[in-house]
Design a protein around this motif. Structure first.
Motif, PDB file in Angstrom:
ATOM      1  N   ALA A  57       0.833  -1.207   0.000  1.00  0.00           N
ATOM      2  CA  ALA A  57       0.000   0.000   0.000  1.00  0.00           C
ATOM      3  C   ALA A  57       0.865   1.254   0.000  1.00  0.00           C
ATOM      4  CB  ALA A  57      -0.889  -0.038   1.247  1.00  0.00           C
ATOM      5  N   THR A  58       1.418   1.574  -1.134  1.00  0.00           N
ATOM      6  CA  THR A  58       2.410   2.651  -1.149  1.00  0.00           C
ATOM      7  C   THR A  58       1.788   4.042  -0.997  1.00  0.00           C
ATOM      8  OG1 THR A  58       2.311   2.521  -3.529  1.00  0.00           O
ATOM      9  CG2 THR A  58       4.152   1.374  -2.455  1.00  0.00           C
ATOM     10  N   GLN A  59       0.490   4.150  -1.258  1.00  0.00           N
ATOM     11  CA  GLN A  59      -0.144   5.470  -1.137  1.00  0.00           C
ATOM     12  C   GLN A  59      -1.073   5.583   0.062  1.00  0.00           C
ATOM     13  OE1 GLN A  59      -0.783   5.939  -5.883  1.00  0.00           O
ATOM     14  NE2 GLN A  59      -2.351   6.853  -4.589  1.00  0.00           N
ATOM     15  N   LEU A  60      -1.318   4.446   0.697  1.00  0.00           N
ATOM     16  CA  LEU A  60      -2.370   4.394   1.723  1.00  0.00           C
ATOM     17  C   LEU A  60      -2.041   5.291   2.920  1.00  0.00           C
ATOM     18  CD1 LEU A  60      -5.048   2.798   2.157  1.00  0.00           C
ATOM     19  CD2 LEU A  60      -3.748   1.258   3.627  1.00  0.00           C
ATOM     20  N   ARG A  61      -3.006   6.157   3.288  1.00  0.00           N
ATOM     21  CA  ARG A  61      -2.789   7.040   4.436  1.00  0.00           C
ATOM     22  C   ARG A  61      -3.616   6.630   5.639  1.00  0.00           C
ATOM     23  NH1 ARG A  61      -3.272  13.028   2.485  1.00  0.00           N
ATOM     24  NH2 ARG A  61      -2.741  13.336   4.669  1.00  0.00           N
ATOM     25  N   VAL A  62      -4.726   5.938   5.380  1.00  0.00           N
ATOM     26  CA  VAL A  62      -5.573   5.590   6.527  1.00  0.00           C
ATOM     27  C   VAL A  62      -6.344   4.291   6.275  1.00  0.00           C
ATOM     28  CG1 VAL A  62      -7.330   7.212   5.663  1.00  0.00           C
ATOM     29  CG2 VAL A  62      -7.487   6.419   8.013  1.00  0.00           C
ATOM     30  N   ASP A  83     -12.154  12.062   6.401  1.00  0.00           N
ATOM     31  CA  ASP A  83     -12.185  13.511   6.153  1.00  0.00           C
ATOM     32  C   ASP A  83     -11.094  14.214   6.954  1.00  0.00           C
ATOM     33  OD1 ASP A  83     -14.317  13.072   4.512  1.00  0.00           O
ATOM     34  OD2 ASP A  83     -15.842  13.942   5.839  1.00  0.00           O
ATOM     35  N   ALA A  84     -10.946  13.814   8.205  1.00  0.00           N
ATOM     36  CA  ALA A  84      -9.920  14.451   9.044  1.00  0.00           C
ATOM     37  C   ALA A  84      -8.543  14.262   8.415  1.00  0.00           C
ATOM     38  CB  ALA A  84      -9.958  13.856  10.448  1.00  0.00           C
ATOM     39  N   ILE A  85      -8.252  13.029   8.026  1.00  0.00           N
ATOM     40  CA  ILE A  85      -6.932  12.751   7.442  1.00  0.00           C
ATOM     41  C   ILE A  85      -6.703  13.608   6.193  1.00  0.00           C
ATOM     42  CG2 ILE A  85      -5.597  10.983   6.173  1.00  0.00           C
ATOM     43  CD1 ILE A  85      -5.462  10.292   9.018  1.00  0.00           C
ATOM     44  N   PHE A  86      -7.715  13.689   5.327  1.00  0.00           N
ATOM     45  CA  PHE A  86      -7.486  14.408   4.065  1.00  0.00           C
ATOM     46  C   PHE A  86      -7.623  15.922   4.229  1.00  0.00           C
ATOM     47  CE2 PHE A  86      -8.123  10.032   2.781  1.00  0.00           C
ATOM     48  CZ  PHE A  86      -6.983   9.859   2.005  1.00  0.00           C
ATOM     49  N   ASP A  87      -8.118  16.359   5.397  1.00  0.00           N
ATOM     50  CA  ASP A  87      -8.087  17.787   5.755  1.00  0.00           C
ATOM     51  C   ASP A  87      -6.784  18.138   6.456  1.00  0.00           C
ATOM     52  OD1 ASP A  87     -10.645  18.260   4.880  1.00  0.00           O
ATOM     53  OD2 ASP A  87     -11.574  18.200   6.866  1.00  0.00           O
ATOM     54  N   GLY A  88      -6.016  17.120   6.824  1.00  0.00           N
ATOM     55  CA  GLY A  88      -4.779  17.367   7.558  1.00  0.00           C
ATOM     56  C   GLY A  88      -4.998  17.529   9.057  1.00  0.00           C
ATOM     57  N   ARG A  89      -6.150  17.053   9.544  1.00  0.00           N
ATOM     58  CA  ARG A  89      -6.431  17.116  10.991  1.00  0.00           C
ATOM     59  C   ARG A  89      -6.210  15.720  11.592  1.00  0.00           C
ATOM     60  NH1 ARG A  89     -11.765  17.036  11.473  1.00  0.00           N
ATOM     61  NH2 ARG A  89     -12.332  17.103   9.280  1.00  0.00           N
ATOM     62  N   PRO A  90      -5.930  15.641  12.886  1.00  0.00           N
ATOM     63  CA  PRO A  90      -5.831  14.294  13.477  1.00  0.00           C
ATOM     64  C   PRO A  90      -7.216  13.644  13.552  1.00  0.00           C
ATOM     65  CG  PRO A  90      -5.253  16.005  15.085  1.00  0.00           C
ATOM     66  CD  PRO A  90      -5.638  16.714  13.829  1.00  0.00           C
ATOM     67  N   PRO A  91      -7.345  12.403  13.159  1.00  0.00           N
ATOM     68  CA  PRO A  91      -8.651  11.752  13.245  1.00  0.00           C
ATOM     69  C   PRO A  91      -9.047  11.530  14.703  1.00  0.00           C
ATOM     70  CG  PRO A  91      -6.976  10.234  12.464  1.00  0.00           C
ATOM     71  CD  PRO A  91      -6.295  11.551  12.624  1.00  0.00           C
ATOM     72  N   LYS A  92     -10.358  11.579  14.964  1.00  0.00           N
ATOM     73  CA  LYS A  92     -10.835  11.513  16.354  1.00  0.00           C
ATOM     74  C   LYS A  92     -10.535  10.187  17.020  1.00  0.00           C
ATOM     75  CE  LYS A  92     -14.690  14.555  17.267  1.00  0.00           C
ATOM     76  NZ  LYS A  92     -16.009  14.690  16.719  1.00  0.00           N
ATOM     77  N   THR A  93     -10.619   9.116  16.257  1.00  0.00           N
ATOM     78  CA  THR A  93     -10.464   7.803  16.900  1.00  0.00           C
ATOM     79  C   THR A  93      -9.259   7.065  16.307  1.00  0.00           C
ATOM     80  OG1 THR A  93     -12.047   6.781  15.389  1.00  0.00           O
ATOM     81  CG2 THR A  93     -12.928   7.643  17.431  1.00  0.00           C
ATOM     82  N   LEU A  94      -8.133   7.777  16.308  1.00  0.00           N
ATOM     83  CA  LEU A  94      -6.875   7.177  15.854  1.00  0.00           C
ATOM     84  C   LEU A  94      -6.447   6.117  16.872  1.00  0.00           C
ATOM     85  CD1 LEU A  94      -4.437   7.466  13.838  1.00  0.00           C
ATOM     86  CD2 LEU A  94      -3.435   8.996  15.540  1.00  0.00           C
ATOM     87  N   VAL A  95      -6.058   4.958  16.380  1.00  0.00           N
ATOM     88  CA  VAL A  95      -5.641   3.887  17.295  1.00  0.00           C
ATOM     89  C   VAL A  95      -4.125   3.903  17.489  1.00  0.00           C
ATOM     90  CG1 VAL A  95      -5.584   1.421  17.687  1.00  0.00           C
ATOM     91  CG2 VAL A  95      -7.603   2.429  16.654  1.00  0.00           C
ATOM     92  N   LEU A 139       1.704   7.434  15.815  1.00  0.00           N
ATOM     93  CA  LEU A 139       1.907   8.007  14.493  1.00  0.00           C
ATOM     94  C   LEU A 139       1.765   9.522  14.611  1.00  0.00           C
ATOM     95  CD1 LEU A 139       2.269   6.442  11.843  1.00  0.00           C
ATOM     96  CD2 LEU A 139      -0.064   7.094  11.306  1.00  0.00           C
ATOM     97  N   LEU A 140       2.858  10.188  14.572  1.00  0.00           N
ATOM     98  CA  LEU A 140       2.767  11.628  14.868  1.00  0.00           C
ATOM     99  C   LEU A 140       2.581  12.473  13.617  1.00  0.00           C
ATOM    100  CD1 LEU A 140       5.432  11.795  17.692  1.00  0.00           C
ATOM    101  CD2 LEU A 140       2.950  11.903  17.907  1.00  0.00           C
ATOM    102  N   SER A 141       3.054  11.977  12.480  1.00  0.00           N
ATOM    103  CA  SER A 141       2.904  12.801  11.271  1.00  0.00           C
ATOM    104  C   SER A 141       2.322  11.943  10.163  1.00  0.00           C
ATOM    105  CB  SER A 141       4.251  13.322  10.843  1.00  0.00           C
ATOM    106  OG  SER A 141       5.114  12.254  10.609  1.00  0.00           O
ATOM    107  N   PHE A 142       1.499  12.524   9.358  1.00  0.00           N
ATOM    108  CA  PHE A 142       0.903  11.822   8.233  1.00  0.00           C
ATOM    109  C   PHE A 142       1.575  12.271   6.948  1.00  0.00           C
ATOM    110  CE2 PHE A 142      -1.940  10.226  11.104  1.00  0.00           C
ATOM    111  CZ  PHE A 142      -2.584  11.226  11.799  1.00  0.00           C
ATOM    112  N   ARG A 143       1.602  11.327   6.010  1.00  0.00           N
ATOM    113  CA  ARG A 143       2.176  11.700   4.708  1.00  0.00           C
ATOM    114  C   ARG A 143       1.285  12.727   4.031  1.00  0.00           C
ATOM    115  NH1 ARG A 143       2.715   6.263   1.637  1.00  0.00           N
ATOM    116  NH2 ARG A 143       1.363   5.483   3.271  1.00  0.00           N
ATOM    117  N   SER A 144       1.887  13.762   3.440  1.00  0.00           N
ATOM    118  CA  SER A 144       1.027  14.772   2.778  1.00  0.00           C
ATOM    119  C   SER A 144       0.834  14.392   1.310  1.00  0.00           C
ATOM    120  CB  SER A 144       1.658  16.128   2.883  1.00  0.00           C
ATOM    121  OG  SER A 144       2.967  16.041   2.405  1.00  0.00           O
TER     122      SER A 144
END
Ligand code: GLV
Length: 329
Positions: free
Chosen positions: A67-72, A308-320, A324-329
């Motif tokens: 999953a080379t592009q997968l963000r969430v 939506d949170a991930i693709f808005d660049g916000r931390p998701p509410k129920t991140l497990v 993971l401190l930074s997400f790929r942009s």
């Protein structure tokens, strides 16, 4: 602008798909009953930006390395034992779950399973449908009382606490075993903390609600059923592998406990010819703890919110995987 591509591993209602399509390129595995074949899933995640998964999807190192592009990966469940979190974090993939929205619904089902098992409701309903009801008889289909008995909850998380609240309404004594003390349940519901063995020895109803982890896998072995009262009823509404199913079968066959209500199994779906299903003192359900229209929609909305949170660049509410401190942009 190119929309992020979301792969959804199980058929979802139109209302959710419409919401997703407003913002994403969406592809859905169209079957309701059949899981997406592993090979196809591995193919799809190669180009997916997001995944909406269910508990039967195994999200492991092999999958994440495709999953080379997968963000969430938004898993439509509170449990996430189907996901290798460390592997997800290594690949910088956020894993989200759906807690809270299913707490009361799952507690309702757990308590319903307890009642159904204690009062032999499935047997009794079959008795009527199969035209066996010939007369009213004093000892016909007698079960055991639930009210004023002792309930022992193994795993006093949110669902465990919600089950304890229901038990308080039935005037039950509440004992529990958990990794840590639950002061609110102790103060508000009079719940009493016990060691695992004390709980097994004292409870009339032993309710398994612990999450499946390396520590809880195989937690209930034959010796643990042998420690329970002979008329104890065992309920499992969390995950099958917490129980050694063969040990449970043998304990039931040997009369070491009275009955079991199971919403979850070691292998799901359980084979129709599994010896457990041949027992009269088993109530077996197909993993429907959170299965109400309202709750399943709410769980799907939580998955969408997390995307939506991930693709808005916000931390998701129920991140497990909170490491993971930074997400790929
Ligand atoms: C279902 O079993 C869940 O974890 O939500």
């Amino acid at each position: 602008m190119v929309k992020p591509y979301v792969y959804v591993t199980r058929k979802l209602p139109d209302i959710i798909i419409s919401r997703l399509r407003k913002r994403y390129e969406v592809e859905i595995w169209p079957e309701e009953e059949i899981p997406v074949p592993r090979k196809l899933l591995l193919e799809k995640v190669k180009t997916a930006d997001a995944l909406i998964s269910v508990i039967s999807d195994k999200l492991d190192e092999e999958l994440f390395s495709h999953a080379t592009q997968l963000r969430v990966a938004a898993n439509m469940a509170v449990g996430y034992d189907n996901i290798d979190l460390a592997a997800a974090s290594r690949h910088q993939i956020a894993v989200c779950n759906t807690p809270d929205v299913l707490t009361d619904t799952t507690a309702d089902l757990t308590f319903a399973l307890l009642l159904a098992t204690a009062r032999r409701m499935i047997e009794a309903a079959d008795f009527v449908k199969q035209n066996q009801w010939k007369s009213w008889s004093p000892m016909q289909l007698v079960g055991v009382d639930v009210h004023h008995k002792t309930i022992g909850i193994v795993g006093m998380g949110k669902i465990g606490t919600a089950v304890a609240k229901r038990a308080a309404g039935f005037d039950m004594d509440i004992i529990y075993h958990n990794r840590s003390r639950h002061e609110v349940a102790e103060e508000m519901l009079g719940a009493r903390y016990c060691t695992f063995d004390e709980l097994l020895e004292q409870a009339d109803f032993v309710i398994c609600l612990a999450p499946l982890t390396e520590q809880t896998k195989g937690l209930f072995q034959r010796e643990h059923f042998q420690k329970m009262k002979k008329d104890a009823i065992f309920i499992n509404a969390s995950r099958g592998p917490i129980i050694n199913e063969r040990a449970l079968l043998e304990a039931l066959q040997a009369g070491e406990i009275a009955a079991a209500g199971l919403d979850v199994f070691e292998q799901e779906p359980i084979a129709a010819n599994h010896p457990l299903l041949a027992l009269d003192n088993i109530v077996a359900l197909p993993h429907i703890g959170s299965a109400t229209k309202e709750t399943r929609l709410a769980m799907m909305e939580v998955c969408c919110d997390n995307l939506d949170a991930i693709f808005d660049g916000r931390p998701p509410k129920t991140l497990v995987n909170k490491d993971l401190l930074s997400f790929r942009s």
